[in-house]
Design an enzyme around this catalytic site. Structure first.
Site, PDB file in Angstrom:
ATOM      1  N   ASN A 110       0.797  -1.125   0.171  1.00 32.23           N
ATOM      2  CA  ASN A 110      -0.047   0.034   0.050  1.00 32.23           C
ATOM      3  C   ASN A 110       0.861   1.130   0.023  1.00 32.23           C
ATOM      4  O   ASN A 110       0.606   2.144  -0.841  1.00 32.23           O
ATOM      5  CB  ASN A 110      -0.982  -0.111   1.329  1.00 32.23           C
ATOM      6  N   THR A 155     -15.076  38.587 -31.540  1.00 30.62           N
ATOM      7  CA  THR A 155     -15.878  38.200 -30.485  1.00 30.62           C
ATOM      8  C   THR A 155     -17.088  37.434 -31.127  1.00 30.62           C
ATOM      9  O   THR A 155     -17.649  37.987 -32.236  1.00 30.62           O
ATOM     10  CB  THR A 155     -16.517  39.496 -29.654  1.00 30.62           C
ATOM     11  N   HIS A 156     -17.749  36.495 -30.678  1.00 31.98           N
ATOM     12  CA  HIS A 156     -18.906  35.630 -31.259  1.00 31.98           C
ATOM     13  C   HIS A 156     -18.517  35.426 -32.650  1.00 31.98           C
ATOM     14  O   HIS A 156     -19.438  35.017 -33.425  1.00 31.98           O
ATOM     15  CB  HIS A 156     -20.180  36.620 -31.394  1.00 31.98           C
ATOM     16  N   LYS A 283      -7.622  17.645 -51.197  1.00 33.74           N
ATOM     17  CA  LYS A 283      -7.809  18.171 -50.147  1.00 33.74           C
ATOM     18  C   LYS A 283      -6.615  18.061 -49.290  1.00 33.74           C
ATOM     19  O   LYS A 283      -5.525  17.180 -49.493  1.00 33.74           O
ATOM     20  CB  LYS A 283      -8.699  16.892 -49.225  1.00 33.74           C
ATOM     21  N   ASN A 285      -6.070  18.261 -45.084  1.00 38.03           N
ATOM     22  CA  ASN A 285      -6.835  18.410 -43.968  1.00 38.03           C
ATOM     23  C   ASN A 285      -6.001  18.541 -42.694  1.00 38.03           C
ATOM     24  O   ASN A 285      -4.835  18.009 -42.504  1.00 38.03           O
ATOM     25  CB  ASN A 285      -7.705  16.912 -43.767  1.00 38.03           C
ATOM     26  N   GLU A 290      -7.611  18.520 -35.344  1.00 37.92           N
ATOM     27  CA  GLU A 290      -8.740  17.846 -35.007  1.00 37.92           C
ATOM     28  C   GLU A 290      -8.745  16.691 -34.078  1.00 37.92           C
ATOM     29  O   GLU A 290      -9.440  16.681 -33.140  1.00 37.92           O
ATOM     30  CB  GLU A 290      -9.646  17.328 -36.249  1.00 37.92           C
ATOM     31  N   TYR A 317      -6.562   2.239   2.495  1.00 34.56           N
ATOM     32  CA  TYR A 317      -6.670   1.642   1.201  1.00 34.56           C
ATOM     33  C   TYR A 317      -7.543   0.676   0.802  1.00 34.56           C
ATOM     34  O   TYR A 317      -8.180  -0.036   1.565  1.00 34.56           O
ATOM     35  CB  TYR A 317      -5.116   1.003   1.031  1.00 34.56           C
ATOM     36  N   GLN A 322      -6.539   0.709  -7.341  1.00 38.28           N
ATOM     37  CA  GLN A 322      -5.898   0.311  -8.491  1.00 38.28           C
ATOM     38  C   GLN A 322      -6.396   0.777  -9.726  1.00 38.28           C
ATOM     39  O   GLN A 322      -5.619   0.991 -10.780  1.00 38.28           O
ATOM     40  CB  GLN A 322      -6.007  -1.285  -8.631  1.00 38.28           C
ATOM     41  N   LYS A 325      -4.757   3.971 -12.234  1.00 31.02           N
ATOM     42  CA  LYS A 325      -3.435   3.802 -13.103  1.00 31.02           C
ATOM     43  C   LYS A 325      -3.792   4.081 -14.306  1.00 31.02           C
ATOM     44  O   LYS A 325      -3.314   4.616 -15.168  1.00 31.02           O
ATOM     45  CB  LYS A 325      -2.810   2.572 -12.937  1.00 31.02           C
TER      46      LYS A 325
END
Ligand code: ARG
Length: 457
Positions: A110, A155-156, A283, A285, A290, A317, A322, A325
């Site tokens: 532990n 803005t916006h 294309k 991309n 993304e 504990y 566990q 992780k």
């Protein structure tokens, strides 16, 4: 080898073993597990709980295990051991015999796992900090080169007022600088050593916990053995800081995706940092941007997952822990990967400065400055706002910008306008008059850049 076979009369069911085992993921910190064990036995020998010979034998064995895992001779993949702690201890005993059985004196898995996770996290936080530093350096370089690269600020997502590319990049510098500060705060708070807390109630051996702490570069030993084995706050803080980093990266990516669109064309991504389409030959991309935006959700998920795991746990504990992780490791790797990729993409991006300038000119981004001009000529701001509104409407009808109105047209709406209106509302003037600290004018920006430089020294 099992660490706990003694009181059992039956073999563990295979499914139970698989379900319970953590070696497939806690192998990630084998290095820290061995580092912690070496510090622990060094302390045990100093306290005469082990002899110096036993200490040396154990350390030699541990180092040989470390070397063999590093070079692939020791296979962590096809092992039946429950976790990395059992794996290392079993191999130690196999290599050095009975002395190896003394390694676990005065500790429990532990406090051991609490230590390993802290050591691992601390190393990773330093790495993330370095990656953020690289990102800040890349940003600063772009800033220095672009204090007079004019572009619209939004803005916006509507054109608002003219700014510079340096100013826009500076906003992200601020964000990632705060992220570095958060990491440094976490490192300070978490830097206490749990080892020697035992299972939950300390041990009866005369351990020198402060000594072990200092061997492992901790500031001190923790002060409550129950909290030591049950605390995962530092992981939650780290995942929260990483979520914020990812949120910042994701916003930046979103802007890059927009700027890279055919409609904006503010930037050209480097061929090495973009991808093509399997069907549409034309294309190019922004997949990396993304993907970074997309991976943000994984890191948020790790944070929510751990908060949820911890919320119902009584002291001290519990095996639920566990589960701290796998998602955490994934979040660390994801965050590191995304910062690295993003920095590379940013450093190689070409900025279409002419397009940015043209865009700043066509969108009434200087409308506020026309109003400010009138205010400086004695018109109250609210009236000036209305007058400029009318002018903008006129321009929209004629499909021209404010700079293209004739002086007669200006005067027809308000006699306060004079010939100097054109100079007053040029994009350059609009930006360069904004020189209060934090504003985009070059005079202010140069001061800020000098401060940012001092951050990176
Ligand atoms: N694999 C365990 C974990 O990650 C190690 C600690 C085991 N302790 C125990 N009492 N079963 O939490």
């Amino acid at each position: 080898m099992k660490l706990w076979g003694g009181r059992f009369t039956k073999e563990t069911n295979q499914l139970v073993h698989n379900f319970n085992a953590s070696l497939s993921f806690d192998r990630k910190f084998y290095r820290q597990d061995i580092q912690g064990s070496i510090a622990h036995v060094t302390m045990l020998a100093k306290q005469q709980i082990l002899t110096d010979e036993e200490r040396d034998e154990i350390i030699k064995g541990l180092n040989s295990i470390l070397a063999d895992i590093d070079n692939g001779t020791l296979d962590l993949d096809n092992s039946e051991h429950e976790d990395i702690h059992s794996f290392v201890e079993a191999h130690l005993i196999e290599r050095i015999g009975n002395t190896g059985k003394k390694l676990h004196t005065g500790r429990s898995r532990n406090d051991q796992v609490a230590l390993d996770m802290k050591l691992y996290t601390r190393d990773e936080l330093h790495e993330v900090d370095e990656l953020l530093r690289d990102l800040l350096e890349t940003l600063l370089k772009i800033m220095e080169e672009n204090t007079e690269t004019y572009m619209p600020g939004f803005t916006h997502l509507q054109k608002a007022q003219p700014i510079t590319l340096a100013h826009h990049m500076g906003a992200y510098f601020e964000m990632f600088y705060r992220d570095r500060q958060r990491i440094s705060d976490i490192l300070k708070r978490m830097n206490t050593s749990p080892i020697g807390s035992g299972a939950l109630a300390g041990t009866t051996y005369p351990l020198d916990r402060e000594y072990t702490a200092s061997l492992l570069s901790f500031d001190r030993a923790t002060l409550n053995s129950m909290d030591s084995v049950a605390d995962r706050d530092y992981l939650i803080e780290m995942l929260s800081a990483f979520s914020t980093i990812m949120m910042h990266l994701s916003r930046f990516c979103e802007e890059f995706i927009i700027w890279n669109s055919n409609e904006y064309r503010f930037i050209e991504l480097d061929d090495a940092y973009s991808t093509g389409s399997s069907i549409m030959p034309q294309k190019k991309n922004p997949d990396i941007a993304e993907l970074v935006r997309g991976k943000t959700g994984r890191v948020y998920g790790a944070l929510i997952s751990l908060l949820t795991t911890m919320k119902g746990l009584p002291l001290a504990y519990n095996k639920d822990m566990q589960e701290d992780k796998e998602f955490t490791f994934d979040a660390i790797d994801t965050t590191k990967g995304c910062i690295k990729l993003f920095t590379g993409m940013l450093a190689t991006t070409h900025f279409n400065k002419d397009v940015m300038l043209e865009s700043a000119k066509n969108g009434f981004t200087n409308a506020t400055d026309v109003a400010d001009y009138l205010v400086n000529h004695g018109v109250p701001f609210r009236d000036a706002h209305g007058i400029v509104g009318q002018l903008v409407l006129m321009c929209i009808e004629k499909d021209i910008s404010l700079d293209n109105l004739s002086l007669e047209e200006y005067k027809a709406v308000c006699p306060a306008f004079e010939e100097d209106i054109y100079e007053a509302i040029s994009i350059r003037t609009c930006v360069e008059k904004r020189v209060t600290i934090g504003a985009p004018g070059k005079e202010a920006m140069d001061k800020v850049i000098a401060i940012y430089k001092s951050y990176l020294n």
